[in-house]
Motif scaffolding. Structure first.
Motif, short mmCIF file in Angstrom:
data_model
loop_
_atom_site.label_atom_id
_atom_site.label_comp_id
_atom_site.label_asym_id
_atom_site.label_seq_id
_atom_site.Cartn_x
_atom_site.Cartn_y
_atom_site.Cartn_z
N ILE A 1 -7.47 -7.62 0.08
CA ILE A 1 -7.09 -7.17 1.42
C ILE A 1 -8.15 -6.23 1.98
O ILE A 1 -8.59 -6.35 3.12
N ILE B 1 -5.32 -0.05 1.88
CA ILE B 1 -4.55 -1.24 2.30
C ILE B 1 -3.87 -0.96 3.63
O ILE B 1 -3.93 -1.76 4.58
N VAL B 2 -3.19 0.21 3.71
CA VAL B 2 -2.45 0.55 4.93
C VAL B 2 -3.41 0.60 6.13
O VAL B 2 -3.14 0.01 7.18
N TYR C 1 -6.74 3.38 -2.86
CA TYR C 1 -6.64 1.99 -2.45
C TYR C 1 -5.31 1.68 -1.77
O TYR C 1 -5.25 0.80 -0.92
N GLY C 2 -4.25 2.44 -2.12
CA GLY C 2 -3.00 2.29 -1.36
C GLY C 2 -3.23 2.60 0.10
O GLY C 2 -2.85 1.84 0.99
N ALA C 3 -3.89 3.72 0.35
CA ALA C 3 -4.18 4.13 1.73
C ALA C 3 -5.12 3.13 2.40
O ALA C 3 -4.96 2.81 3.59
N ILE D 1 1.30 4.33 -3.06
CA ILE D 1 1.11 5.77 -2.84
C ILE D 1 2.36 6.57 -3.21
O ILE D 1 2.31 7.52 -4.00
N VAL E 1 -4.71 -2.94 7.20
CA VAL E 1 -3.73 -3.75 7.95
C VAL E 1 -3.52 -3.18 9.34
O VAL E 1 -3.40 -3.90 10.32
N LEU E 2 -3.50 -1.84 9.43
CA LEU E 2 -3.24 -1.22 10.74
C LEU E 2 -4.41 -1.41 11.71
O LEU E 2 -4.22 -1.71 12.88
N SER F 1 -5.53 5.10 -7.18
CA SER F 1 -4.35 4.42 -6.64
C SER F 1 -4.06 4.91 -5.23
O SER F 1 -3.77 4.10 -4.33
N PHE F 2 -4.12 6.22 -5.03
CA PHE F 2 -3.92 6.77 -3.69
C PHE F 2 -4.92 6.18 -2.71
O PHE F 2 -4.57 5.75 -1.62
N GLY G 1 0.82 -1.21 0.00
CA GLY G 1 0.00 0.00 0.00
C GLY G 1 0.86 1.26 0.00
O GLY G 1 0.61 2.21 -0.76
N LEU H 1 -4.96 7.87 -10.94
CA LEU H 1 -3.99 8.21 -9.90
C LEU H 1 -4.69 8.35 -8.55
O LEU H 1 -4.25 7.80 -7.54
#
Lengths: 292, 370
Positions: free
Chosen positions: B283, B339-340, B335-337, A103, B343-344, B332-333, A99, B329
């Motif tokens: 995820i 995921i983080v 789904y990247g966030a 980013i 998990v957290l 992407s931001f 992830g 873009l």
């Protein structure tokens, strides 16, 4: 014969850079058992800072700045995110780094836009002739720098307090903690060091001699080739990282010449696959065993 | 046991699913073609994500090879159904329905072929090893031009037909409640049918013997084999099933784009990005949860589509070139966030959040579909 020698020289030069990257994976894996999928983005981040600060600091200053920045970003990722997810296991943390990678990479690629700056101007594109062989300065400097850094790391790992703490933690996390080793400090330095190695590597990657292309999404994908390097050497072996790096460099150079340029990227992964089938933990990795 | 009484949604659950299905069936009557197109892409993601969530969440095998099987399925369909006698590319001229089944079968076989490798590796090692398939796919796309059409032009797939009924603007004109069913509507119904089949089969597999074997292997291989689960068989099965789903998603991808175009670099329709996007769906949805995978697909594949549709309406993200924030873009931001954050804070993903909200956690058997 000369072509072959030339390829070997080129392969070793590239391999030295892959070794630096692979060592970064291995250090983090040894300290935390996490695979850092965000390594490519640390590479890009370091490179980006070099590009941004080059005007005002000059190349050398910018290079130092980039290396430090990559290290600090690694540290920040560990301190701000990974260390907070105490309940998550190592595999989930690896997913978390994916992830982060998405980013950071997307943002830097966006900022770069269509400009693809070269950043190795201290040594780029001034080849030396030796016999019938062309020696690219980038490769020579990379070999020298990698040799120095890896030896330095090895000595520190072997003899310094940090190295001892690190090895203890890699051996057994709980026991090391009980013996008074501050695991958070070991982990944090592992990420810092790995990030800095990524920052050094990018100085060679985004050059004419190495990839023929400047800093871009392609740089990130070159960093990905350090995955096979780390895995085929064995994720928990520092010597394996060096060997893996050199193998990847050689495989890439030789297959690009003798098979096809397009095939080179796949060849690296194919070799890794073959190694994994024969030795599931890599060439020098520790085997996991199950007792029933 | 003094368990607190909770509002249970269990009895009304089938009704809710049915209501959702009715809504999905009715949507083409109200939505414009562009929105239907966006919805179709979410369904492509959903089918792929259902396959991956079984492999990763249920059987505990990390795979980054999903994009490769997508390419395998898409190429197989295009070759099997392609017109014969083309000088440039190979085509077998099969009935498209048959070609779809053939494509799924070929993807399954490829998954089975990789299974011996997968069986020897664990966790991250398997993840990175499976990544090599994506690179092989990249090379295959470039090298096997007679199959894939090559990276520069690609090749068009045959229009999907079922018993002579084309899923395009050709053929008989049909109206439903005054709305003409043209390509967008027809493909919507096709994709919806495929997604529902994929969903129902996956739920069945997970609730039955197969799913129990997968979870046993995931939790402890040694214990599973002691209990009589064929570990190698279960792992290979999970890989084959997940590849079949990815193959189907690949066919849908090709039909959606209306072109099979292999990637020039490893960041394309069948590249690492796509593998990671599918991983993100799984995820975010909550590893192993089939309905979670649907929501994950909605977010990851849907967001860029929806954003670009809104962008056209509102004039957002219309910039191009240097430093532009494109819908792709932004998503992407996001789904990247996501995921983080997942998990957290909530390793169970959206599925766990959903369960918490509805309070269903207590009424289902723990660990049943995770």
């Amino acid at each position: 014969m000369n072509t072959f020698l030339q390829l070997v020289v080129n392969g070793l030069g590239k391999g030295a850079v892959f070794a630096l990257l692979a060592l970064g994976f291995v250090i983090i894996f040894k300290a935390t058992e996490v695979i850092n999928f965000a390594h490519g983005s640390l590479v890009l981040f370091g490179g980006y800072l070099v590009v941004v600060t080059k005007e005002s600091l000059g190349w050398a200053g910018a290079a130092i700045c980039g290396v430090l920045a990559a290290g600090l970003l690694g540290l920040a990722v560990e301190r701000l995110l990974l260390s907070r997810a105490r309940l998550a296991d190592a595999n989930s943390l690896a997913l978390l780094t994916i992830g982060i990678d998405v980013i950071i990479t997307e943002e830097i690629v966006r900022r770069l836009g269509v400009s693809l700056p070269f950043i190795g101007e201290a040594w780029d594109a001034r080849p030396l002739q030796l016999g019938g062989i062309t020696l690219f300065r980038t490769h020579l400097v990379a070999l020298a720098v990698a040799a120095i850094l890896i030896t330095g790391f090895y000595l520190a790992f072997r003899f310094s307090n940090w190295g001892i703490a690190m090895r203890a933690q890699a051996e057994n996390r709980e026991a090391a903690a009980l013996m008074g080793i501050r695991s958070s400090r070991v982990t944090a330095t592992a990420w810092l060091v790995a990030g800095m190695l990524a920052g050094v590597a990018v100085l060679f990657i985004a050059t004419q001699d190495f990839s023929g292309a400047g800093l871009s999404r392609g740089t990130h994908s070159i960093a990905l080739a350090a995955f096979p390097a780390a895995i085929l050497g064995g994720l928990d072996s520092t010597a394996g990282a060096v060997v893996g790096g050199l193998v990847v460099g050689l495989v890439e150079a030789l297959s690009a010449q003798y098979v096809s340029f397009d095939f080179a990227k796949s060849a690296v992964f194919l070799v890794m696959l073959v190694v994994l089938v024969i030795r599931p933990s890599g060439l020098f990795g520790t085997r996991e065993s199950t007792r029933v | 046991m003094s368990e607190p009484r909770r509002l249970s949604l269990r009895p009304v659950r089938p009704v809710l699913w049915l209501a959702l299905l009715v809504v999905l069936l009715a949507l083409p009557l109200y939505l414009e073609a562009a929105w239907l197109k966006a919805g179709q892409y979410m369904m492509v993601g959903a089918v792929g994500a259902i396959g991956l969530t079984m492999l990763i969440g249920q059987a505990g095998q990390l795979s980054l090879a999903h994009a490769f099987f997508l390419l395998a399925g898409g190429t197989s369909y295009t070759v099997l159904s392609g017109p014969t006698g083309d000088q440039r590319v190979l085509g077998l001229g099969l009935d498209p329905g048959l070609a779809l089944l053939g494509a799924v079968a070929i993807s399954t076989l490829l998954g089975l072929a990789f299974a011996p490798v997968a069986g020897r590796l664990r966790g991250i090692y398997l993840g990175v090893a499976s990544l090599s398939l994506v690179f092989l796919g990249l090379y295959f796309g470039q090298a096997a031009e007679s199959l894939t059409g090559g990276t520069s032009t690609g090749r068009p797939p045959a229009t999907f037909e079922l018993f002579g009924f084309p899923f395009s603007n050709a053929g008989p004109e049909i109206e439903l409640l005054g709305v003409p069913l043209r390509q967008a509507e027809r493909v919507w119904y096709l994709f919806l049918a495929l997604t529902v089949i994929a969903f129902v089969l996956a739920r069945g597999a997970i609730r039955g013997r197969t799913g129990r074997a997968w979870r046993a292997v995931r939790d402890n291989e040694a214990a599973a084999s002691v209990m009589g689960v064929g570990v190698a068989r279960a792992k290979a099965g999970a890989f084959a099933v997940s590849s079949a789903y990815a193959g189907l998603a690949g066919v849908m991808t090709v039909l959606w784009f209306d072109i099979l175009k292999p990637d020039e670099s490893e960041f394309g329709t069948y590249g690492i990005n796509t593998s990671i996007a599918f991983l993100a769906m799984v995820i975010i949805g909550g590893l192993g949860s089939v309905s979670g995978a649907l929501v994950g697909a909605l977010l990851v594949n849907g967001l860029p589509q929806v954003l670009s549709l809104y962008a056209a309406d509102l004039g957002w993200f219309t910039g191009t070139g240097d430093g532009a924030f494109t819908p792709a873009l932004i998503s992407s931001f996001v789904y990247g966030a996501a995921i983080v954050l997942v998990v957290l804070f909530e390793p169970g993903g959206l599925a766990a959040i959903g369960r918490r909200i509805t309070g269903l956690l207590r009424t289902t058997h723990p660990g049943k579909d995770r």
